[in-house]
Design a protein around this motif. Structure first.
Motif, PDB file in Angstrom:
ATOM      1  N   GLN A 116      -7.083  -7.738  -6.996  1.00 43.93           N
ATOM      2  CA  GLN A 116      -8.135  -7.586  -5.985  1.00 43.93           C
ATOM      3  C   GLN A 116      -8.550  -6.117  -5.834  1.00 43.93           C
ATOM      4  N   SER A 117      -9.828  -5.934  -5.523  1.00 38.00           N
ATOM      5  CA  SER A 117     -10.324  -4.569  -5.299  1.00 38.00           C
ATOM      6  C   SER A 117      -9.920  -4.101  -3.899  1.00 38.00           C
ATOM      7  N   LEU A 118     -10.095  -2.807  -3.649  1.00 41.78           N
ATOM      8  CA  LEU A 118      -9.778  -2.240  -2.330  1.00 41.78           C
ATOM      9  C   LEU A 118     -10.527  -3.015  -1.238  1.00 41.78           C
ATOM     10  N   GLU A 119     -11.808  -3.275  -1.481  1.00 41.88           N
ATOM     11  CA  GLU A 119     -12.637  -3.967  -0.487  1.00 41.88           C
ATOM     12  C   GLU A 119     -12.144  -5.411  -0.273  1.00 41.88           C
ATOM     13  N   GLN A 120     -11.756  -6.063  -1.361  1.00 42.90           N
ATOM     14  CA  GLN A 120     -11.247  -7.442  -1.218  1.00 42.90           C
ATOM     15  C   GLN A 120      -9.933  -7.465  -0.432  1.00 42.90           C
ATOM     16  N   ILE A 121      -9.077  -6.458  -0.687  1.00 38.15           N
ATOM     17  CA  ILE A 121      -7.796  -6.408   0.047  1.00 38.15           C
ATOM     18  C   ILE A 121      -8.073  -6.120   1.527  1.00 38.15           C
ATOM     19  N   ARG A 122      -9.010  -5.190   1.783  1.00 37.97           N
ATOM     20  CA  ARG A 122      -9.357  -4.862   3.177  1.00 37.97           C
ATOM     21  C   ARG A 122      -9.800  -6.126   3.911  1.00 37.97           C
ATOM     22  N   GLU A 123     -10.643  -6.903   3.226  1.00 40.61           N
ATOM     23  CA  GLU A 123     -11.153  -8.122   3.849  1.00 40.61           C
ATOM     24  C   GLU A 123     -10.008  -9.119   4.093  1.00 40.61           C
ATOM     25  N   PHE A 124      -9.111  -9.247   3.087  1.00 36.18           N
ATOM     26  CA  PHE A 124      -7.991 -10.181   3.217  1.00 36.18           C
ATOM     27  C   PHE A 124      -7.088  -9.816   4.396  1.00 36.18           C
ATOM     28  N   VAL A 125      -6.741  -8.521   4.513  1.00 38.81           N
ATOM     29  CA  VAL A 125      -5.817  -8.143   5.596  1.00 38.81           C
ATOM     30  C   VAL A 125      -6.540  -8.034   6.939  1.00 38.81           C
ATOM     31  N   GLY A 126      -7.862  -7.991   6.911  1.00 43.85           N
ATOM     32  CA  GLY A 126      -8.649  -7.992   8.149  1.00 43.85           C
ATOM     33  C   GLY A 126      -8.718  -6.646   8.847  1.00 43.85           C
ATOM     34  N   ALA A 127      -8.673  -5.550   8.069  1.00 46.66           N
ATOM     35  CA  ALA A 127      -8.738  -4.214   8.679  1.00 46.66           C
ATOM     36  C   ALA A 127     -10.181  -3.727   8.724  1.00 46.66           C
ATOM     37  N   ASP A 128     -10.475  -2.808   9.654  1.00 47.38           N
ATOM     38  CA  ASP A 128     -11.801  -2.185   9.681  1.00 47.38           C
ATOM     39  C   ASP A 128     -11.963  -1.234   8.509  1.00 47.38           C
ATOM     40  N   SER A 129     -10.853  -0.570   8.130  1.00 50.22           N
ATOM     41  CA  SER A 129     -10.868   0.219   6.894  1.00 50.22           C
ATOM     42  C   SER A 129      -9.458   0.198   6.307  1.00 50.22           C
ATOM     43  N   LEU A 130      -9.387   0.436   5.007  1.00 54.21           N
ATOM     44  CA  LEU A 130      -8.089   0.436   4.317  1.00 54.21           C
ATOM     45  C   LEU A 130      -8.050   1.641   3.388  1.00 54.21           C
ATOM     46  N   GLY A 131      -6.940   2.366   3.405  1.00 57.26           N
ATOM     47  CA  GLY A 131      -6.798   3.503   2.487  1.00 57.26           C
ATOM     48  C   GLY A 131      -5.393   3.553   1.919  1.00 57.26           C
ATOM     49  N   TYR A 132      -5.307   3.781   0.616  1.00 54.77           N
ATOM     50  CA  TYR A 132      -4.018   3.944  -0.063  1.00 54.77           C
ATOM     51  C   TYR A 132      -3.893   5.403  -0.507  1.00 54.77           C
ATOM     52  N   LEU A 133      -2.651   5.845  -0.669  1.00 52.98           N
ATOM     53  CA  LEU A 133      -2.384   7.152  -1.265  1.00 52.98           C
ATOM     54  C   LEU A 133      -2.709   7.089  -2.768  1.00 52.98           C
ATOM     55  N   SER A 134      -3.121   8.219  -3.348  1.00 50.88           N
ATOM     56  CA  SER A 134      -3.365   8.243  -4.799  1.00 50.88           C
ATOM     57  C   SER A 134      -2.043   8.445  -5.543  1.00 50.88           C
ATOM     58  N   VAL A 135      -2.027   8.152  -6.844  1.00 49.45           N
ATOM     59  CA  VAL A 135      -0.818   8.373  -7.645  1.00 49.45           C
ATOM     60  C   VAL A 135      -0.482   9.865  -7.676  1.00 49.45           C
ATOM     61  N   SER A 136      -1.496  10.717  -7.784  1.00 46.67           N
ATOM     62  CA  SER A 136      -1.201  12.157  -7.809  1.00 46.67           C
ATOM     63  C   SER A 136      -0.694  12.632  -6.443  1.00 46.67           C
ATOM     64  N   GLY A 137      -1.221  12.037  -5.357  1.00 48.01           N
ATOM     65  CA  GLY A 137      -0.723  12.357  -4.008  1.00 48.01           C
ATOM     66  C   GLY A 137       0.739  11.969  -3.860  1.00 48.01           C
ATOM     67  N   LEU A 138       1.090  10.820  -4.420  1.00 47.24           N
ATOM     68  CA  LEU A 138       2.479  10.345  -4.388  1.00 47.24           C
ATOM     69  C   LEU A 138       3.389  11.317  -5.129  1.00 47.24           C
ATOM     70  N   GLN A 139       2.963  11.725  -6.323  1.00 50.98           N
ATOM     71  CA  GLN A 139       3.794  12.644  -7.117  1.00 50.98           C
ATOM     72  C   GLN A 139       3.959  13.979  -6.405  1.00 50.98           C
ATOM     73  N   LYS A 140       2.872  14.429  -5.786  1.00 49.85           N
ATOM     74  CA  LYS A 140       2.930  15.705  -5.059  1.00 49.85           C
ATOM     75  C   LYS A 140       3.906  15.594  -3.869  1.00 49.85           C
ATOM     76  N   ALA A 141       3.833  14.476  -3.160  1.00 52.01           N
ATOM     77  CA  ALA A 141       4.664  14.309  -1.954  1.00 52.01           C
ATOM     78  C   ALA A 141       6.154  14.330  -2.269  1.00 52.01           C
TER      79      ALA A 141
END
Ligand code: AMP
Length: 439
Positions: A390-415
């Protein structure tokens, strides 16, 4: 001590547990299904006498939840009794098992660890240490091990270093004698007041006996593959894993998430307990106040029986209760560590809205989970992972959030300060580091 250590590591596995102790060259064991606290009575612990022991808590990634698969696994070899406790998943175990079966081996259980016992029993080298090195060199994948023989305690970390394994020392309060302790996570050392010495390095075999510690090395692999998910979810936040504090990593994940996925809101609330440190990081970085808007009931075990539909389905509400006093009329950022199937987020968002939140913005302190783990974390199949199809928008719709944001892979590695070629993030980036499953 081993019992207490297992207690501190209970989050790593709730299906079964066991301890094997060594006394006068003989092994004493106790294993059972379920939690550490429910399996060891005072008389059991008295029976497990001796000066050396290994223990295990299991969460099955290979093989069913049966007592035959509970660990430590035990066998009798030519040197005497042997017990083994394994964290991780040996990816070529099925292949080795089939070969051994054709040669006449009889297997007791359905787990991947048992192949090690057979390889050890069949190797023709004279010395035990050589047989151990020969056997472990045939394995692919994740294996942090503790092994107890009639004389030695052995600790092993696979050459790619998938799972953590650390070494500590402890002093006998009466004699002042020094003893060695090995555990998956340093939170076990804290509980028994052992002093952390160092991580057992990838590929290292430590052989500990009355003469001290000897080291051996398994053949190196082309890269390291320390599991990044230990920092995201699996390890306890008070542990130091792969040389880095997990709490610190999780806060950084939240901070970078706030930079990458900002939103205008009144409150940041975590999904307890998995999202707490990341939500604190998100709040600190964004300046949006942090509140414990959802309260968790800590007494919901695996044995919770969902009442039949005559009453009603309580679902996630049994465990998590959003407080309307905090959430009423607020724009809320809900932070969790990961979305797997998406069902937990969906239920939580529904409850947060029912408690009066005006807007709900879901923020995930990891990238989308797109692939299963083959190295010891229990994830469902690719088809069941919502982000695999599923795309980001499809997941947002499924979970019923007003907006949805995930961390990026590079953000994860940096953290987590992950260097390329040192960490495995296959569940997020699809780069499986072993030949089997790899690209
Ligand atoms: P889901 O409802 O399938 O999307 O599950 C998401 C929730 O499961 C999140 O709250 C995570 O903290 C938690 N979670 C993520 N990975 C695992 C795992 N391997 N085992 C158990 N829980 C997990």
């Amino acid at each position: 001590m081993t019992y207490l250590g297992l207690f501190a590591l209970q989050h790593r596995g709730q299906e079964s547990c066991g301890i094997v102790s060594l006394k006068d060259g003989e092994h004493i064991h106790h294993k059972g299904l379920g939690l550490v606290a429910d399996n060891f009575t005072e008389s059991e612990l008295d029976r497990l006498s001796g000066k050396t022991a290994i223990g295990h808590v299991r969460y099955s990634t290979t093989g069913a939840n049966l007592l035959t698969n509970a660990q430590p696994l035990t066998a009798s070899l030519k040197e005497g009794p042997l017990a083994i406790a394994h964290n991780g998943n040996i990816v070529n175990a099925a292949e080795i098992r089939e070969r051994l079966k054709k040669e006449g081996a009889i297997f007791q259980g359905t787990n991947d660890t048992e192949v090690i016992l057979h390889l050890l029993a069949r190797d023709r080298a004279e010395r035990f240490e050589d047989r151990l090195t020969n056997s472990l060199s045939q394995l692919e994948g994740a294996f942090s091990l503790t092994i107890l023989t009639s004389k030695k305690l052995i600790a092993v970390r696979d050459p790619m270093g998938f799972r953590p394994l650390s070494l500590a020392t402890i002093k006998d309060p009466k004699s002042g004698e020094k003893a060695w302790v090995v555990a998956s996570e340093t939170c076990a050392f804290d509980l028994i007041e052992a002093k952390f010495e160092r991580d057992i390095l990838p590929g290292q075999i430590l052989i500990i006996d009355k003469d001290g510690v000897k080291e051996r090395q398994l053949p190196a692999k082309s890269q390291l593959a320390q599991c990044i998910f230990e920092h995201v979810y699996f390890s306890r936040p008070d542990s130091v894993v792969f040389g880095r504090g997990v709490y610190h990593s999780r806060k950084s994940l939240g901070k970078i998430l706030a930079q990458e996925c900002p939103v205008k809101a009144d409150l940041v609330i975590p999904v307890p307990d998995s999202g707490v440190a990341a939500a604190l990081g998100y709040s600190e970085e964004s300046g949006i106040p942090f509140e414990m808007g959802i309260i968790r009931n800590h007494y919901v075990g695996r044995t919770f029986i969902e009442p039949r539909s005559q009453i009603r389905s309580f679902g996630v509400k049994v465990k998590l209760n959003p407080m309307s006093a905090i959430l009423e009329n607020k724009r809320v950022v809900v932070v969790d560590d990961s979305i797997v199937r998406g069902t937990t987020s969906k239920k939580i968002i529904r409850l947060v809205r029912a408690a009066g939140a005006k807007e709900v913005h879901m923020r995930i302190a990891a990238p989308p989970t797109t692939g299963p783990c083959h190295y010891g974390v229990d994830t469902p199949t690719k088809e069941e992972l919502i982000a695999s199809s599923q795309s980001l928008e499809q997941i947002r719709e499924f979970v019923g959030a007003d907006s949805l944001g995930y961390l990026s892979v590079s953000g994860l590695q940096k953290a987590v300060s992950a260097k390329p070629n040192e960490f495995c993030a296959a569940c997020f980036d699809g780069k499986y580091p072993t030949e089997l499953f790899g690209h």
